[in-house]
Design an enzyme around this catalytic site. Structure first.
Site, PDB file in Angstrom:
ATOM      1  N   CYS A 125      14.243   3.823 -11.623  1.00 61.94           N
ATOM      2  CA  CYS A 125      13.437   3.257 -10.362  1.00 61.94           C
ATOM      3  C   CYS A 125      14.117   3.581  -9.384  1.00 61.94           C
ATOM      4  CB  CYS A 125      13.486   1.502 -10.712  1.00 61.94           C
ATOM      5  SG  CYS A 125      12.878   0.921  -9.266  1.00 61.94           S
ATOM      6  N   CYS A 184      15.684   0.553  -7.339  1.00 64.41           N
ATOM      7  CA  CYS A 184      16.679  -0.446  -7.694  1.00 64.41           C
ATOM      8  C   CYS A 184      18.046  -0.388  -7.052  1.00 64.41           C
ATOM      9  CB  CYS A 184      16.881  -0.177  -9.359  1.00 64.41           C
ATOM     10  SG  CYS A 184      16.077  -1.213 -10.412  1.00 64.41           S
ATOM     11  N   HIS A 186      14.821  -5.843 -10.794  1.00 60.56           N
ATOM     12  CA  HIS A 186      13.553  -4.971 -11.270  1.00 60.56           C
ATOM     13  C   HIS A 186      12.749  -5.973 -11.787  1.00 60.56           C
ATOM     14  CE1 HIS A 186      11.739  -1.063 -11.901  1.00 60.56           C
ATOM     15  NE2 HIS A 186      11.352  -1.518 -13.147  1.00 60.56           N
ATOM     16  N   ASN A 235       1.131  -4.182  -2.282  1.00 57.10           N
ATOM     17  CA  ASN A 235       0.146  -3.979  -3.303  1.00 57.10           C
ATOM     18  C   ASN A 235       1.061  -4.290  -4.499  1.00 57.10           C
ATOM     19  OD1 ASN A 235      -1.747  -2.619  -1.595  1.00 57.10           O
ATOM     20  ND2 ASN A 235      -0.489  -0.626  -1.466  1.00 57.10           N
ATOM     21  N   HIS A 265       8.887  -2.670  -9.468  1.00 58.23           N
ATOM     22  CA  HIS A 265      10.039  -3.346  -8.627  1.00 58.23           C
ATOM     23  C   HIS A 265       9.314  -4.166  -7.579  1.00 58.23           C
ATOM     24  CE1 HIS A 265      14.267  -3.466  -7.764  1.00 58.23           C
ATOM     25  NE2 HIS A 265      13.963  -4.190  -6.855  1.00 58.23           N
ATOM     26  N   GLN A 297       5.276  -3.273   1.912  1.00 61.19           N
ATOM     27  CA  GLN A 297       5.388  -2.265   2.790  1.00 61.19           C
ATOM     28  C   GLN A 297       5.290  -2.832   4.069  1.00 61.19           C
ATOM     29  OE1 GLN A 297       3.741   1.747   1.858  1.00 61.19           O
ATOM     30  NE2 GLN A 297       2.909   0.748  -0.206  1.00 61.19           N
ATOM     31  N   HIS A 338      -2.416 -15.611   9.774  1.00 64.29           N
ATOM     32  CA  HIS A 338      -2.980 -15.815   8.568  1.00 64.29           C
ATOM     33  C   HIS A 338      -2.665 -14.643   7.559  1.00 64.29           C
ATOM     34  CE1 HIS A 338      -6.118 -13.408  10.722  1.00 64.29           C
ATOM     35  NE2 HIS A 338      -6.447 -12.960   9.379  1.00 64.29           N
ATOM     36  N   LYS A 352     -13.362  -6.322 -10.487  1.00 64.06           N
ATOM     37  CA  LYS A 352     -14.733  -6.125  -9.756  1.00 64.06           C
ATOM     38  C   LYS A 352     -14.689  -4.588  -9.234  1.00 64.06           C
ATOM     39  CE  LYS A 352     -18.122  -6.982  -6.949  1.00 64.06           C
ATOM     40  NZ  LYS A 352     -19.703  -7.009  -7.491  1.00 64.06           N
TER      41      LYS A 352
HETATM   42  O1  LIG Z   1       2.460   3.900  -0.422  1.00 63.43           O
HETATM   43  P1  LIG Z   1       2.200   3.941  -1.737  1.00 63.43           P
HETATM   44  O2  LIG Z   1       2.403   2.404  -2.709  1.00 63.43           O
HETATM   45  O3  LIG Z   1       2.696   5.216  -2.656  1.00 63.43           O
HETATM   46  O4  LIG Z   1       0.391   4.000  -2.040  1.00 63.43           O
HETATM   47  C1  LIG Z   1      -0.308   2.840  -2.370  1.00 63.43           C
HETATM   48  O5  LIG Z   1      -0.567   2.121  -0.897  1.00 63.43           O
HETATM   49  C2  LIG Z   1      -1.138   2.768   0.289  1.00 63.43           C
HETATM   50  C3  LIG Z   1      -0.997   1.937   1.304  1.00 63.43           C
HETATM   51  O6  LIG Z   1      -1.714   0.861   1.167  1.00 63.43           O
HETATM   52  C4  LIG Z   1      -2.247   3.202  -0.050  1.00 63.43           C
HETATM   53  O7  LIG Z   1      -2.841   4.447   1.247  1.00 63.43           O
HETATM   54  C5  LIG Z   1      -2.262   4.247  -1.282  1.00 63.43           C
HETATM   55  O8  LIG Z   1      -3.600   4.660  -1.664  1.00 63.43           O
HETATM   56  C6  LIG Z   1      -1.943   3.599  -2.298  1.00 63.43           C
HETATM   57  O9  LIG Z   1      -1.834   4.195  -3.547  1.00 63.43           O
HETATM   58  O1  LIG Z   2     -24.990  -2.974 -11.635  1.00 60.16           O
HETATM   59  P1  LIG Z   2     -23.950  -2.439 -12.492  1.00 60.16           P
HETATM   60  O2  LIG Z   2     -23.815  -1.038 -12.652  1.00 60.16           O
HETATM   61  O3  LIG Z   2     -23.583  -3.173 -13.849  1.00 60.16           O
HETATM   62  O4  LIG Z   2     -22.597  -2.928 -11.603  1.00 60.16           O
HETATM   63  C1  LIG Z   2     -21.691  -1.968 -10.768  1.00 60.16           C
HETATM   64  O5  LIG Z   2     -22.695  -1.560  -9.669  1.00 60.16           O
HETATM   65  C2  LIG Z   2     -23.046  -2.530  -8.900  1.00 60.16           C
HETATM   66  C3  LIG Z   2     -23.608  -2.215  -7.549  1.00 60.16           C
HETATM   67  O6  LIG Z   2     -23.209  -1.339  -6.930  1.00 60.16           O
HETATM   68  C4  LIG Z   2     -21.737  -3.510  -8.524  1.00 60.16           C
HETATM   69  O7  LIG Z   2     -21.990  -4.424  -7.595  1.00 60.16           O
HETATM   70  C5  LIG Z   2     -20.679  -3.803  -9.635  1.00 60.16           C
HETATM   71  O8  LIG Z   2     -19.529  -4.127  -9.262  1.00 60.16           O
HETATM   72  C6  LIG Z   2     -20.608  -2.491 -10.295  1.00 60.16           C
HETATM   73  O9  LIG Z   2     -19.919  -2.712 -11.524  1.00 60.16           O
END
Ligand SMILES: O=P(O)(O)O[C@H]1O[C@H](CO)[C@@H](O)[C@H](O)[C@H]1O
Ligand SMILES: O=P(O)(O)O[C@H]1O[C@H](CO)[C@@H](O)[C@H](O)[C@H]1O
Lengths: 349, 349
Positions: free
Chosen positions: A52, A55, A115, A153, A164, A168, A297, A312
């Site tokens: 990692c 770490c 970790h 994230n 870990h 950010q 917030h 979703k």
């Molecule tokens: O910076 P990371 O953790 O490698 O990357 C992740 O976070 C970023 C910031 O939210 C995003 O732009 C990337 O798409 C995501 O994979």
């Molecule tokens: O209607 P579907 O194909 O089951 O569902 C998909 O398309 C929809 C419309 O873009 C989205 O709201 C759903 O989250 C997605 O899983």
């Protein structure tokens, strides 16, 4: 002739913070899911992982050694999306091709040397140390930046590339698109009603209680009236606060408590390490503007819908027309509220 | 003192259609990916699948039988997000809790009876039949709806739950959030410049050519200057057209050709059935407003970033602050432009 029932009938709700509408189609939750199923994240991690790059003591990709850190540890992102050295530039061709260079920096914040831990598994004092670290980062970065975005994230399903516990911080000279929109909405509300938008909203939610998930002396958590993600929540202080730096010691402690309580319930919902993106929105810095319309917030945006493995998908209609959700915010709040307050891993032992 | 270079330096670009900014961090593409890897979709499908609820003659979940259809086939979505029977209602508490009921309908459109085919694998005349079907749907649904959203979710990674080639149509009385924003941006541009925004934009792109992917007598495809997704494209007619219904026979044929050419290149990029959400934006119906500012267009939003199995996660900073991309639109356009025009599956045989 039937009466309108928000639990049965499709409707739209306005996101007062962004001005966007959300389509709510509660009956859609009944449809069977035949699509992609994700691997549920129930991996057990060691306290120390020699592979990692976060770490303590380990070597990062750029050759730097992490110190033997004990509490939260912050370092410059090795693949930063922003750079303080970027030369100034701007370009505008007929209002169609518009570009501005951007200065800023990206940092990584390890929450703990352990970790194997995630936020809900840290003690209150360990979470308080994370809050103090956020506050120090705001104090440091607000000197040179108009916006400081603290976020996390969590979970591989959510694009996090390392289990870990870490978040950010991306700081920029300019104010990014979404905070700028929230700023404008809060300012317009203040101008029209003479009230702080989110403070007044909190009062309505505390009176109604149908979307309330958690509450303590200083804080509340709701599934907002306009939530996009199925189990999205909004964490708000009870008094008007513009910046994390303004929190009293007692408010920092009660914040640690409600963060732990919320993330434990999230883990308990589908009995997994619950993925999300979370982040803080504080009043913008610089441009000594009046920020009485702003309320501090945190947003939590979790991708899961039905289980630890069915999320979703914000695709198709959502990308082209409008965000759509498959249950009401009140239904989501009731489910979160009714969960046990003890972490399922602890309850099992 | 270095000069600004958009291929090296982080910058923001304005999406002229939405008014949102996008953060471009081209050097981020160099970071190694250690996160979630998706299963690449190279499954070989049979022409008929007895378990598929979209194949001709099969029984759907609600007990209905699909006819033995030969060309495109449209039916009411069994789990519709919108309903024509929803009673009227609206609610507004202090501009904070705002709700409106919504009327509309959702339909599914099977592109072909052949379960194994995808859009790039259909013949030009089969794609023309899909275009004709879209046109009939617009003619039918525009009588009672202010907005008709034709779209396709392609690929399991992109939330599509059935590989049978199909799209969807969601029609609503009201105009959804994103089209409403595009309408306002196009109207403001027309008011300020006396020109159609996207028409003038097409002229600039046809002159510059660095973001041009494909072009024929009537149509062009670009990676827009402000693209969010790595390989996002925008499909535009060369003359101003408000609705698909206005296309001549020749324009329908050249549209079929450029749709096939684009989706073949997409499949060739990572040698996989390339996932995306695509959809049409046409001028809103009803409210006999002047729509001279509107230009018909289709958006393609593909989730992939590095390979068939590594996608771009729009999480964290993107959800909380601003969309961010890891390569320039010009780099993405060059990669798409340089791909072979023959589908990799055909080239291999
Ligand atoms: O910076 P990371 O953790 O490698 O990357 C992740 O976070 C970023 C910031 O939210 C995003 O732009 C990337 O798409 C995501 O994979
Ligand atoms: O209607 P579907 O194909 O089951 O569902 C998909 O398309 C929809 C419309 O873009 C989205 O709201 C759903 O989250 C997605 O899983």
């Amino acid at each position: 002739h039937t009466a309108f029932d928000p639990v049965e009938h499709p409707h739209r709700r306005l996101n007062a913070l962004t001005g966007d509408w959300v389509l709510v189609s509660p009956h859609r939750a009944k449809r069977p899911w035949q699509g992609q199923v994700e691997a549920a994240d129930n991996s057990v991690q060691p306290s120390y992982d020699e592979t990692c790059y976060l770490c303590p003591g380990n070597v990062r990709i750029n050759g730097a050694h992490n110190p033997a850190y004990q509490g939260p540890f912050v370092f410059q992102n090795d693949f930063a999306a922003l750079n303080t050295q970027t030369p100034d530039a701007s370009f505008n061709q007929e209002d169609l091709l518009q570009l501005q260079s951007e200065q800023g920096c990206s940092r990584v914040i390890c929450y703990s040397p352990d970790h194997s831990k995630t936020l809900p598994e840290l003690s209150i004092s360990e979470i308080q140390a994370v809050i103090q670290c956020w506050i120090h980062q705001y104090q440091d970065l607000s000197r040179d930046h108009g916006w400081v975005q603290v976020f996390e994230n969590k979970g591989a399903i959510n694009g996090c590339s390392n289990p870990h516990p870490h978040g950010q911080i991306w700081a920029s000279k300019g104010i990014p698109t979404l905070p700028a929109r929230e700023d404008a909405q809060q300012a317009a509300y203040f101008a029209k009603h003479g009230k702080n938008l989110l403070q007044r909203y909190s009062e309505l939610e505390l009176a109604d209680r149908s979307r309330l998930v958690l509450e303590n002396a200083d804080w509340l958590v709701v599934v907002p009236y306009w939530a996009s993600w199925p189990f999205e929540t909004l964490l708000l202080p009870k008094r008007v606060v513009q910046h994390l730096e303004q929190l009293t010691d007692a408010e920092q402690q009660s914040l640690a408590e409600i963060l732990q309580a919320l993330t434990i319930r999230y883990d308990n919902l589908f009995q997994c390490s619950f993925p999300y993106s979370m982040g803080w929105h504080c009043a913008p810095y610089g441009a000594a503007s009046d920020t009485a319309h702003w309320q501090l917030h945190a947003h939590f945006y979790p991708p899961l819908l039905r289980s630890a493995s069915v999320k979703k998908f914000m695709v198709g209609y959502e990308m082209l027309a409008e965000t759509q959700r498959d249950m009401t915010p009140e239904q989501a709040a009731a489910r979160l509220r009714d969960l046990p307050s003890t972490h399922y891993k602890q309850a099992a032992t």
